[in-house]
Motif scaffolding. Structure first.
Motif, PDB file in Angstrom:
ATOM      1  N   ALA A   1       0.831  -1.204   0.000  1.00 61.96           N
ATOM      2  CA  ALA A   1       0.000   0.000   0.000  1.00 61.96           C
ATOM      3  C   ALA A   1       0.868   1.258   0.000  1.00 61.96           C
ATOM      4  CB  ALA A   1      -0.918  -0.012   1.226  1.00 61.96           C
ATOM      5  N   GLY A   2       1.774   1.335   0.969  1.00 62.23           N
ATOM      6  CA  GLY A   2       2.549   2.558   1.149  1.00 62.23           C
ATOM      7  C   GLY A   2       3.466   2.838  -0.029  1.00 62.23           C
ATOM      8  N   GLU A   3       4.153   1.819  -0.493  1.00 59.37           N
ATOM      9  CA  GLU A   3       5.109   2.043  -1.581  1.00 59.37           C
ATOM     10  C   GLU A   3       4.426   2.192  -2.934  1.00 59.37           C
ATOM     11  OE1 GLU A   3       8.825   2.495  -1.380  1.00 59.37           O
ATOM     12  OE2 GLU A   3       7.638   3.291   0.264  1.00 59.37           O
ATOM     13  N   GLY A   4       3.207   1.611  -3.064  1.00 60.39           N
ATOM     14  CA  GLY A   4       2.432   1.875  -4.271  1.00 60.39           C
ATOM     15  C   GLY A   4       1.941   3.317  -4.280  1.00 60.39           C
ATOM     16  N   HIS A   5       1.495   3.759  -3.125  1.00 56.72           N
ATOM     17  CA  HIS A   5       1.009   5.134  -2.935  1.00 56.72           C
ATOM     18  C   HIS A   5       2.142   6.135  -3.209  1.00 56.72           C
ATOM     19  CE1 HIS A   5      -1.625   8.115  -1.106  1.00 56.72           C
ATOM     20  NE2 HIS A   5      -0.798   8.359  -0.102  1.00 56.72           N
ATOM     21  N   ILE A   6       3.295   5.887  -2.667  1.00 58.08           N
ATOM     22  CA  ILE A   6       4.451   6.769  -2.864  1.00 58.08           C
ATOM     23  C   ILE A   6       4.830   6.828  -4.351  1.00 58.08           C
ATOM     24  CG2 ILE A   6       6.972   6.849  -2.486  1.00 58.08           C
ATOM     25  CD1 ILE A   6       5.500   7.988  -0.132  1.00 58.08           C
ATOM     26  N   ASP A   7       4.802   5.674  -4.984  1.00 59.50           N
ATOM     27  CA  ASP A   7       5.129   5.596  -6.405  1.00 59.50           C
ATOM     28  C   ASP A   7       4.120   6.414  -7.227  1.00 59.50           C
ATOM     29  OD1 ASP A   7       7.145   3.911  -7.925  1.00 59.50           O
ATOM     30  OD2 ASP A   7       5.321   3.562  -9.120  1.00 59.50           O
ATOM     31  N   HIS A   8       2.863   6.257  -6.850  1.00 64.53           N
ATOM     32  CA  HIS A   8       1.770   6.996  -7.496  1.00 64.53           C
ATOM     33  C   HIS A   8       2.036   8.507  -7.380  1.00 64.53           C
ATOM     34  CE1 HIS A   8      -2.765   8.217  -7.028  1.00 64.53           C
ATOM     35  NE2 HIS A   8      -2.267   8.644  -8.170  1.00 64.53           N
ATOM     36  N   ILE A   9       2.356   8.952  -6.161  1.00 61.82           N
ATOM     37  CA  ILE A   9       2.577  10.383  -5.935  1.00 61.82           C
ATOM     38  C   ILE A   9       3.768  10.877  -6.765  1.00 61.82           C
ATOM     39  CG2 ILE A   9       3.159  12.136  -4.203  1.00 61.82           C
ATOM     40  CD1 ILE A   9       1.792  10.300  -2.106  1.00 61.82           C
ATOM     41  N   ALA A  10       4.866  10.117  -6.719  1.00 66.40           N
ATOM     42  CA  ALA A  10       6.074  10.536  -7.452  1.00 66.40           C
ATOM     43  C   ALA A  10       5.765  10.701  -8.938  1.00 66.40           C
ATOM     44  CB  ALA A  10       7.183   9.501  -7.247  1.00 66.40           C
ATOM     45  N   ARG A  11       5.070   9.727  -9.493  1.00 64.21           N
ATOM     46  CA  ARG A  11       4.776   9.785 -10.931  1.00 64.21           C
ATOM     47  C   ARG A  11       3.833  10.938 -11.273  1.00 64.21           C
ATOM     48  NH1 ARG A  11       6.580   5.150 -13.783  1.00 64.21           N
ATOM     49  NH2 ARG A  11       7.634   3.807 -12.287  1.00 64.21           N
ATOM     50  N   GLU A  12       2.828  11.145 -10.419  1.00 65.17           N
ATOM     51  CA  GLU A  12       1.907  12.273 -10.652  1.00 65.17           C
ATOM     52  C   GLU A  12       2.632  13.611 -10.595  1.00 65.17           C
ATOM     53  OE1 GLU A  12      -1.600  12.681 -11.015  1.00 65.17           O
ATOM     54  OE2 GLU A  12      -1.621  10.580 -11.644  1.00 65.17           O
ATOM     55  N   LEU A  13       3.636  13.670  -9.737  1.00 64.90           N
ATOM     56  CA  LEU A  13       4.392  14.918  -9.613  1.00 64.90           C
ATOM     57  C   LEU A  13       5.474  15.037 -10.686  1.00 64.90           C
ATOM     58  CD1 LEU A  13       4.917  15.059  -5.730  1.00 64.90           C
ATOM     59  CD2 LEU A  13       3.264  16.364  -7.085  1.00 64.90           C
ATOM     60  N   GLY A  14       5.598  13.976 -11.479  1.00 67.71           N
ATOM     61  CA  GLY A  14       6.626  13.990 -12.518  1.00 67.71           C
ATOM     62  C   GLY A  14       8.033  13.838 -11.961  1.00 67.71           C
ATOM     63  N   MET A  15       8.142  13.233 -10.786  1.00 67.19           N
ATOM     64  CA  MET A  15       9.465  13.042 -10.192  1.00 67.19           C
ATOM     65  C   MET A  15       9.912  11.592 -10.349  1.00 67.19           C
ATOM     66  SD  MET A  15       9.206  15.232  -6.668  1.00 67.19           S
ATOM     67  CE  MET A  15      10.910  14.958  -6.191  1.00 67.19           C
ATOM     68  N   ASP A  16      11.212  11.402 -10.435  1.00 69.08           N
ATOM     69  CA  ASP A  16      11.759  10.052 -10.446  1.00 69.08           C
ATOM     70  C   ASP A  16      11.459   9.400  -9.088  1.00 69.08           C
ATOM     71  OD1 ASP A  16      14.102   8.143 -11.605  1.00 69.08           O
ATOM     72  OD2 ASP A  16      14.247   8.332  -9.426  1.00 69.08           O
ATOM     73  N   PRO A  17      10.914   8.164  -9.091  1.00 74.29           N
ATOM     74  CA  PRO A  17      10.526   7.535  -7.819  1.00 74.29           C
ATOM     75  C   PRO A  17      11.681   7.391  -6.822  1.00 74.29           C
ATOM     76  CG  PRO A  17       9.453   6.399  -9.629  1.00 74.29           C
ATOM     77  CD  PRO A  17      10.405   7.393 -10.258  1.00 74.29           C
ATOM     78  N   VAL A  18      12.899   7.202  -7.312  1.00 74.07           N
ATOM     79  CA  VAL A  18      14.027   7.111  -6.366  1.00 74.07           C
ATOM     80  C   VAL A  18      14.323   8.494  -5.780  1.00 74.07           C
ATOM     81  CG1 VAL A  18      16.485   6.600  -6.104  1.00 74.07           C
ATOM     82  CG2 VAL A  18      15.039   5.063  -7.453  1.00 74.07           C
ATOM     83  N   GLU A  19      14.294   9.515  -6.637  1.00 74.42           N
ATOM     84  CA  GLU A  19      14.588  10.864  -6.138  1.00 74.42           C
ATOM     85  C   GLU A  19      13.496  11.337  -5.169  1.00 74.42           C
ATOM     86  OE1 GLU A  19      17.413  12.160  -6.549  1.00 74.42           O
ATOM     87  OE2 GLU A  19      18.113  10.761  -8.089  1.00 74.42           O
ATOM     88  N   PHE A  20      12.254  10.981  -5.464  1.00 78.56           N
ATOM     89  CA  PHE A  20      11.163  11.355  -4.562  1.00 78.56           C
ATOM     90  C   PHE A  20      11.368  10.710  -3.190  1.00 78.56           C
ATOM     91  CE2 PHE A  20       6.847  10.641  -2.807  1.00 78.56           C
ATOM     92  CZ  PHE A  20       6.466  11.972  -2.675  1.00 78.56           C
ATOM     93  N   ARG A  21      11.802   9.462  -3.198  1.00 82.63           N
ATOM     94  CA  ARG A  21      12.059   8.776  -1.923  1.00 82.63           C
ATOM     95  C   ARG A  21      13.249   9.403  -1.204  1.00 82.63           C
ATOM     96  NH1 ARG A  21       9.545   4.986  -5.149  1.00 82.63           N
ATOM     97  NH2 ARG A  21       8.150   3.521  -4.077  1.00 82.63           N
ATOM     98  N   LEU A  22      14.269   9.757  -1.976  1.00 81.04           N
ATOM     99  CA  LEU A  22      15.440  10.398  -1.350  1.00 81.04           C
ATOM    100  C   LEU A  22      15.061  11.729  -0.699  1.00 81.04           C
ATOM    101  CD1 LEU A  22      18.330   9.681  -3.881  1.00 81.04           C
ATOM    102  CD2 LEU A  22      18.369   9.188  -1.425  1.00 81.04           C
ATOM    103  N   LEU A  23      14.153  12.433  -1.333  1.00 78.38           N
ATOM    104  CA  LEU A  23      13.725  13.727  -0.794  1.00 78.38           C
ATOM    105  C   LEU A  23      12.975  13.565   0.534  1.00 78.38           C
ATOM    106  CD1 LEU A  23      13.339  16.818  -1.353  1.00 78.38           C
ATOM    107  CD2 LEU A  23      11.189  16.197  -2.494  1.00 78.38           C
TER     108      LEU A  23
END
Ligand code: FES
Ligand code: FES
Lengths: 142, 761
Positions: B384-406
């Motif tokens: 749930a959490g990592e799917g949600h995070i991935d969803h947010i990163a992609r919607e924001l147009g951010m790389d999923p690894v960079e979004f997590r690093l942030l």
């Protein structure tokens, strides 16, 4: 032993040979694998009366209590081919049958042959590694 | 001791030869079902066929008349006896009412399995159906049937039971952090995202079904061979349920044929006690696998509702979630306070979120009572959490690894439940993903990559171990931690040898039952290497001091100057005097017993914050758009580890975790229909086989800073919870559909693809 009992009952309850394990009871997990006249069978599926007049080989027959382990058994220890150990007698009987028939299997042949032996602990990588190590001559008494 | 010493580094570096190896590869390791006791009777249980019913009458007369049947017991015979790990709400045998299909209604003891089976079939029960509820959320609606209208008689082993907004809750928790009015923060957010995720019940899938052998000797001592992974815990439970004094109960759980949380709960030991009382004979009970699947204590089905707000820079500023766990008919199988599943707070646990409001609901329903399974609930929190995070990163147009690093936690940050971290490694494992994997490289059509960042705590608890000098230059380590495959005996050997500075072969590790060995908290919750390892350090340190003093005494060396190093006693006064360990120890042993007790309680942790193993996955898949089939082409697990004590077993735990998580992700589902489990064999509840497993690469990010011995952390429950999310995220990357329900079967992926096209399924 009542006539409808299975080979796994004969071994475990009748003869006290508890090295052969029973897991699923429906021929899926391979914990009960033994060799009947050299062929691998699931002892939970085979009626005990069917083995009359055959030679049945179980894990107890591979190495005497205080004696040396087989190279395959040694390799399972050195390479981490077991964890909880409940599937291990079945894995070792299956792999023993494989190596007798095909002493130098490829990795794919090992996986194909061992597909009927479930292991919930190891993830299989180290089981394959153990079998291939034994096939390459490791684990033999020096 | 948490610094890595030279002795320790040298001993730990060599691949280990597991102590129990020869027993396990030769079929001579004795598991519970292998125990033979003369004159034992076979136990069998009648299970309820209905999910919720009133028991009108039970007639056991025909069953009792079967030749060879020695006892048939029902709830009317033994009375209402409730068992549990923390909350005692599960009847040993049903009284008046059954609350799930699979509940034990009657118990039979007979000379043969056939007689027991015949007797079970002849027990006549008249039931009257009661209204049922099967879904965790429906159970909380107005008008839902109440399963436990009067819980006042339930013993609760952790002080006062927490407040529950609804009687159909086993447990409830609200965790908050930051701003009290979180809606204000959401209102200020740049974007707010919402998602719903769910997962089914899953079974631990150990190959050894539950079993027990129980008898009562002439001195009224109850002997139990059990698969219970916490033998001291079982002793306490048995004593509380039966009233038998716990010093007169001896539990032996030496080898366990697979646990994964499932052996934390045991059921049949309780009715077997009453059968042994009734017959005066030893009782032996072995479940069939169908019974395991129908009425064990599987992992909960769960539904997560997630809502997260981010600011303009993509920083998470608020997170709200609700998790509904389907607890089944009883809370008894869970060991945590208030029957909670800790993963309820877990979806965003690796992120630095300033404002949170997280609710966990664990419902009573008329389904199989649920328990723990390898990192309990964490796979669903991760999905749930990592799917949600991935969803947010992609919607924001951010790389999923960079979004997590942030957003990930760094030194000094606190998690969503305000928890702290000792030297968190979130950044390091993400950097390793960028460095060591194909993340970011071009992809073929229908290929996709998914990344995941998660952690798992290093477990805590108490344990004690006895170290004593034996004749012949050996040292015995005696403890009661059951062996479910992790290699803990060899951890004890190597840690003791490292502290004492002797050859590891000198350490003989012996398992003792609860009558012989000292207290242990059981093997589970990623605890053993830390807790038992630290107890070993305490014991070995004390034994070493005694041996050094005694060596001076028996050899006539100057007191206070003798050191045990490099398998020798040496006199540190420049004289060059000394002697072999075996010779000197032999003389010491001739003079009498030398023994030390090592005790450890993790409440006395050496640093303030708890330890975690952080980890990341990078998984590449190919999805067949015509069938929905998903193939994993590349899987890399990046794992933050401390000092590794058993290198072969350590990698084995990580391998096994991955494949365990792979099965949970791709194929495993205990199907429930109207309260009945319908996947009743390992042919239907599929576990991964040799042919299923994908290639796996492990990258270790190592720093010896854990709270375990010499800086060790944990290994058993780390990476299994991340596979599902990584694969689901990779599927999204490949074909655009987001998979919010597990398992990720081809059928399910195909249906999502059809839906995406707007087609009719
Ligand atoms: S017990 Fe025979 S195959 Fe599983
Ligand atoms: S070692 Fe545990 S099932 Fe294979």
């Amino acid at each position: 032993m009542p006539a409808h009992r299975r080979l796994v009952d004969l071994l475990r309850e009748g003869l006290g040979l508890t090295g052969t394990k029973e897991g699923c009871s429906v021929g899926v997990c391979g914990a009960c694998a033994v060799l009947v006249d050299g062929d691998m069978v699931s002892a939970c599926l085979m009626p005990a009366i069917f083995v009359d007049g055959t030679s049945v080989e179980t894990i107890e027959g591979l190495s005497p209590p205080e004696g040396p382990l087989t190279p395959l058994q040694e390799c399972f220890i050195r390479h981490g081919g077991f964890q909880c150990g409940i599937c291990t007698p079945g894995q070792i009987m299956a792999a023993t049958a494989l190596l007798r028939d095909n002493p130098h299997p490829t990795e794919l042949e090992v996986k194909r042959w061992m597909m009927g032996n479930l292991c919930r602990c190891t993830g299989y990588y180290k089981i394959v590694e153990s079998i291939l190590a034994a096939a390459s001559g490791e684990g033999a008494p020096s | 001791m948490s610094m890595l010493t030279e002795d320790a580094a040298r001993i730990f570096e060599a691949p280990e030869y597991r102590i129990e190896g020869p027993l396990k590869v030769s079929g001579r390791a004795r598991y519970t079902a292998d125990v033979k006791v003369p004159d034992a009777l076979i136990a069998k249980f009648l299970l309820s066929p209905l999910p919720h019913a009133h028991i009108v009458s039970i007639d056991t007369s025909a069953a009792k008349a079967v030749p060879g049947v020695k006892a048939v017991l029902t709830g009317a015979d033994i009375g209402l006896k409730l068992f549990g790990r923390v909350l005692y709400d599960w009847p040993v045998l049903a009284v008046d009412q059954v609350r799930f299909a699979g509940e034990r209604v009657a118990a039979v003891a007979a000379e043969t399995r056939e007689a027991a089976d015949d007797a079970i079939k002849l027990i006549q029960v008249e039931y009257e159906d009661l209204p049922s509820v099967f879904d965790a959320e429906e159970a909380l609606r107005d008008g839902a049937p109440l399963l436990h209208p009067d819980p006042s008689g339930y013993f609760y082993g952790m002080g006062k039971r927490g407040d529950r907004p609804n009687l159909n809750l086993q447990g409830y928790e609200l965790v908050k952090k930051g701003e009290e009015d979180i809606e204000r923060v959401f209102a200020s957010a740049h974007r707010v995202f919402e998602d719903e995720y769910s997962g089914p019940r899953q079974h631990q899938g150990y190959i050894e079904p539950h079993a027990c052998v129980l008898w009562i000797d002439g001195d009224d001592v109850v002997h139990v061979y059990s698969v219970a992974k916490a033998p001291f815990g079982l002793r306490t439970q048995l004593s509380r349920v039966t009233g038998h004094p716990s010093p007169k109960i001896v539990v032996d759980s030496m080898f366990i044929g697979g646990d994964f949380g499932g052996k934390g709960n045991v059921i049949d030991e309780f009715p077997c006690y009453y059968l042994a009382r009734a017959t005066g004979r030893p009782i032996r009970s072995i479940n069939t696998y169908a019974e395991e699947l129908a009425a064990g204590a599987p992992r909960h089905a769960v539904k997560f509702y997630l809502r997260t707000g981010v600011d303009r820079d993509g920083r998470i500023i608020a997170h709200q979630s609700r998790a509904y766990f389907n607890g089944g008919a009883y809370g008894a199988a869970k060991p945590m306070p208030n029957c909670l599943v800790p993963a309820g707070v877990g979806p965003l646990e690796v992120y630095n979120v300033p404002n949170t409001r997280i609710e966990t609901f664990v419902s009573y329903t008329n389904t199989v009572p649920c328990g723990h399974m390898r990192a309990p609930g964490s796979i669903y929190a991760g999905h749930a959490g990592e799917g949600h995070i991935d969803h947010i990163a992609r919607e924001l147009g951010m790389d999923p690894v960079e979004f997590r690093l942030l957003n990930c936690v760094r030194d000094g940050d606190r998690g969503p439940a305000n928890e702290g971290f000792h030297k968190p490694k979130a950044v390091e494992v993400l950097e390793a993903v960028k460095r060591e994997t194909s993340w970011g490289r071009p992809l073929l059509p229908n290929h996709g990559r998914g990344v995941v960042l998660r952690h798992r705590h290093v477990g805590t608890g108490k344990s004690e171990i006895v170290l004593r000098l034996l004749k012949g230059g050996k040292i015995e380590a005696l403890y009661a931690t059951p062996d479910q495959g992790s290699g803990s005996a060899t951890v004890v050997r190597r840690v003791a040898a490292a502290v004492l500075s002797v050859d590891p072969e000198r350490i003989e590790v012996r398992y003792g039952d609860t009558g012989e060995a000292r207290l242990d908290g059981g093997s589970g919750a990623s605890r053993v290497t830390h807790v038992v390892g630290q107890a070993t350090i305490a014991g070995a340190t004390s034994l070493k001091e005694q041996l050094q003093d005694l060596a001076a005494e028996v050899m006539g060396w100057p007191a206070g100057k003798v050191r045990l190093e490099g398998d020798r006693f040496v006199v540190a006064d420049g004289s060059g005097e000394g002697g072999d360990f075996a010779d000197v120890a032999g003389r010491i042993a001739a003079g009498g017993e030398v023994e030390a007790i090592g005790a450890y309680d993790s409440n006395t942790l050496s640093h303030d914050e708890a330890d975690f193993n952080f980890y990341a996955y990078m998984i590449e898949v190919e999805v067949d758009p015509d069938t929905g089939r998903v193939e994993i082409l590349d899987a890399v697990q990046v794992v933050d580890v401390g000092t590794i004590i058993n290198p072969v077993a350590h990698q084995g735990q990580l391998d096994g975790s991955f494949v365990f998580g792979f099965g949970n992700a791709m194929m495993e589902e205990l199907v429930e229909q109207d309260g009945l489990i319908t996947t009743l064999s390992l042919g239907e509840y599929k576990l991964p086989t040799q042919m299923d497993i994908p290639p796996l690469r492990t990258v270790l990010v190592q720093d010896p800073v854990g709270c375990g011995p010499f800086g060790a952390k944990a290994a058993g429950e780390i990476t299994n919870s991340g596979v599902a999310a990584a694969v689901a995220n990779a599927i999204t990357d490949a074909v655009g559909v987001r998979m919010k329900t597990l398992p990720l079967t081809a059928e399910r992926v195909f249906a999502s693809l059809q839906e995406q096209k707007g087609g009719v399924i």
